[in-house]
Scaffold this motif. Sequence first.
Motif: not given
Length: 348
Positions: A224-225, A231-251
């Motif tokens: 909500a913040y 802004d031209f990036l979403s800090g939260g969505l960039c973080e999620a996309a990064l962690m999706c790259r770093l973690l697999d499947g169930c993790d």
Amino acid sequence: MPELFARPFGPPDRHALLAANGPTFARIALANIVREYPNKLDHVLTSPDDLQPPRQLHPVFYGSFDWHSAVHMHWLLARLLRRGAAGEAASAIPNAFDTQFTPDRIAGEISYLNRPSARTFERTYGWAWLLKLQAELIALASEQPEAERWRDVLQPLADAFAQRYLDFLPLATFPIRAGIHANSAFGLLLALDYAGAHQDLRLRQALIVKGHEWFGRDRRYPAAYEPGGDDFLSGGLCEAALMCRLLDGCDFADWWEQFCPPPLQLAAWLAPVPVSDRSDPKLAHLDGLNLARAWCWRLLLPSLTSPLRETAEGTIEAHLQAALPHALAGDYAGTHWLASFAALALSE
């Protein structure tokens, strides 16, 4: 605006959209990379001798309003060339690269980096985009041998920025979460592309370790913040996309369950943001935010489950509808950079 994009609301064919808009993107980029003024320098003056025009300070990346935009406009040209989406402009891209990517010019860029006053130059947004450009040239060279010469000439500059990451990451105790240039998650995402393409295992490990350290324990992101006013990036969505790259499947599923904002806050990421004045360079950032959100949701899409997956598909379409036309034409405040973010959303 291409007729393809003006169809009734429905699932976007991103490959067709890239093919339809790619020739315009290429013409914009070819013009931008050699447009020296207006220019916003990231430059520290230590003496009167440092007062030099952009082309002398940065022999390669002097155009496109600022250094990092010049870098990602070069990336855009390489991406369009590799995807066969540049149309008639494709024949001009090799000539442009032969002019821009010469040993002497790259040596000039490295010389600038070696200034003591340039330690924080373009950290980390410009660093990441330069590495992303080199990753694209590596991929292009694997398909088109003529690109080997551009890849090889640029490699020493990529080496310099990779080393900067290696030197900086151990010192970076805290991430930068703001949705602007220095966003840490965005930088790691692009740098990981290079580490994989160049098979730089040392850099890859450093990026992975820091990503987990910075973001692995985040919980209930306060969406909500977002967004901030420029802004031209979403800090939260960039973080999620990064962690999706770093973690697999169930993790990743477990991480996302803990990280995902509650429904009322998640809604902040699902609707495009309005832009009140596209002639204002800061307010025009919000068009980029809409494109960056489309890019992030697309990266996340394979790891999402219903019903969020279906919601995200509609969200991608809505954000492209809102922002893509402004990457094709309009004020230079937007057209000096937006096409590259559109290409991220359509071709990653």
